[in-house]
Design a protein around this motif. Structure first.
Motif, mmCIF file in Angstrom:
data_model
loop_
_atom_site.group_PDB
_atom_site.id
_atom_site.type_symbol
_atom_site.label_atom_id
_atom_site.label_comp_id
_atom_site.label_asym_id
_atom_site.label_seq_id
_atom_site.Cartn_x
_atom_site.Cartn_y
_atom_site.Cartn_z
ATOM 1 N N ALA A 40 0.831 -1.219 0.000
ATOM 2 C CA ALA A 40 0.000 0.000 0.000
ATOM 3 C C ALA A 40 0.852 1.251 0.000
ATOM 4 O O ALA A 40 0.375 2.335 -0.322
ATOM 5 N N ASP A 41 2.135 1.138 0.407
ATOM 6 C CA ASP A 41 3.009 2.306 0.490
ATOM 7 C C ASP A 41 3.712 2.585 -0.819
ATOM 8 O O ASP A 41 4.423 3.586 -0.952
ATOM 9 N N SER A 42 3.604 1.701 -1.816
ATOM 10 C CA SER A 42 4.300 1.917 -3.075
ATOM 11 C C SER A 42 3.472 2.807 -3.976
ATOM 12 O O SER A 42 2.249 2.809 -3.909
ATOM 13 N N HIS A 84 -2.711 8.092 -2.077
ATOM 14 C CA HIS A 84 -1.508 7.863 -1.282
ATOM 15 C C HIS A 84 -1.310 8.941 -0.220
ATOM 16 O O HIS A 84 -0.389 8.857 0.576
ATOM 17 N N PHE A 85 -2.147 9.973 -0.209
ATOM 18 C CA PHE A 85 -2.053 11.033 0.794
ATOM 19 C C PHE A 85 -3.164 10.820 1.809
ATOM 20 O O PHE A 85 -4.341 11.135 1.560
ATOM 21 N N ASP A 129 -3.309 12.180 4.833
ATOM 22 C CA ASP A 129 -3.651 13.395 5.570
ATOM 23 C C ASP A 129 -4.641 14.214 4.741
ATOM 24 O O ASP A 129 -4.384 14.556 3.578
ATOM 25 N N GLU A 130 -5.805 14.498 5.333
ATOM 26 C CA GLU A 130 -6.857 15.188 4.600
ATOM 27 C C GLU A 130 -6.428 16.574 4.119
ATOM 28 O O GLU A 130 -6.777 17.004 3.012
ATOM 29 N N ALA A 131 -5.673 17.334 4.958
ATOM 30 C CA ALA A 131 -5.249 18.683 4.576
ATOM 31 C C ALA A 131 -4.321 18.644 3.367
ATOM 32 O O ALA A 131 -4.447 19.421 2.414
ATOM 33 N N THR A 132 -3.379 17.645 3.398
ATOM 34 C CA THR A 132 -2.449 17.519 2.272
ATOM 35 C C THR A 132 -3.188 17.083 1.013
ATOM 36 O O THR A 132 -2.952 17.601 -0.085
#
Length: 291
Positions: A34-36, A51-52, A54-57
């Motif tokens: 999942a990290d690739s 892949h992000f 964080d909601e803000a990002t």
């Protein structure tokens, strides 16, 4: 192969980077981590933004319109170019004195107020010109902009001075016309009386011009004409046999001798000049000892 099973070829950066590029072209299996990152964009059922976590990002990426790694990398490269091109970051806030000083310097403000060098401002004393330079410096005005402001100031003041002088001259001419109309036949006599009144105080042309600028032409002429008329009157000091302005018999005789040599004065007397006749009458009375 060597005894240790390692290749005898020396590794190189170019070779290593080639290996990385080759690995990047390999399609990941269905069971990839999942990290690739997906290569060349999102795989079926997923997207680059997944892949992000964080909601803000993620929201920032969506607003910027980044759809893949290539777009993100291009934006980062553009940011680096901007930061290394000499651009000055904005002050952090109103209290960021160093930030403002850095920005003002980048905008062309000199090191000190004295370095503006626009000289004295038209119509202002040196003290005001120096103070104006201090104000410009505090406001962070660049040297070129300060010079442009000084040029506009001088032009404005110059235009005002020309307009004011023209208005003064027009009013002065109107005052003389009015006086000539009011005095009529006595105009020449009264203007001569004015001249003598002014000369009595030893005033220069520049000093009279200053008085005229303050009082106006009409008021100045009328004032000194009255002074001259007052000085021309016979006012004897009781028991001293001389006028109040201190003329003695000897002085009267000296003045008479001087007038006998003054052809211009004699011409005015012969032409019926009232002032000349009045002066001659006074002088002969004083010289004869009359009170």
């Amino acid at each position: 192969m060597s005894e240790g099973g390692m290749s005898e070829q020396t590794p190189s950066i170019e070779g290593l980077m080639g290996e990385v590029e080759a690995a990047a072209t390999v399609t990941p299996s269905v069971g990839h981590s999942a990290d690739s990152f997906p290569s060349g964009g999102a795989t079926e059922g997923s997207s680059f933004l997944d892949h992000f976590t964080d909601e803000a990002t993620r929201g920032y990426m969506e607003r910027k319109g980044f759809k893949d790694v290539q777009a993100l990398g291009a934006s980062f490269a553009s940011l680096e170019r901007m930061m290394s091109s000499g651009r000055v970051p904005l002050p952090a806030g109103e209290d960021d004195a160093e930030g403002y000083a850095r920005a003002y310097a980048a905008l062309g403000r000199p090191e000190t107020a004295a370095d503006y060098g626009f000289g004295e401002l038209a119509g202002a004393d040196p003290e005001f010109s120096g103070q104006a330079a201090e104000w410009l410096f505090e406001a962070g005005v660049g040297k070129a902009r300060a010079a442009a402001l000084a040029e506009k100031w001088n032009a404005y003041v110059g235009e005002r001075q020309v307009a004011e002088q023209a208005a003064f001259e027009a009013q002065s001419q109107a005052d003389w016309i009015d006086l000539q109309r009011e005095w009529g036949p006595k105009f020449a006599q009264n203007t001569e009386t004015f001249r003598r009144g002014a000369l009595t105080f030893g005033l220069s042309r520049q000093e009279m011009a200053t008085i005229e600028a303050g009082l106006g032409t009409r008021r100045t002429v009328e004032l000194f004409a009255k002074i001259g008329e007052g000085l021309a009157e016979d006012r004897f000091i009781e028991g001293e046999g001389r006028l109040s302005f201190g003329m003695s018999r000897e002085q009267a005789e000296s003045r008479i001798a001087s007038l006998r040599r003054d052809q211009a004065w004699q011409a005015r007397w012969m032409a019926g000049g009232a002032d000349e006749k009045a002066e001659w009458s006074r002088l002969t009375k004083i010289a004869g000892g009359e009170r």
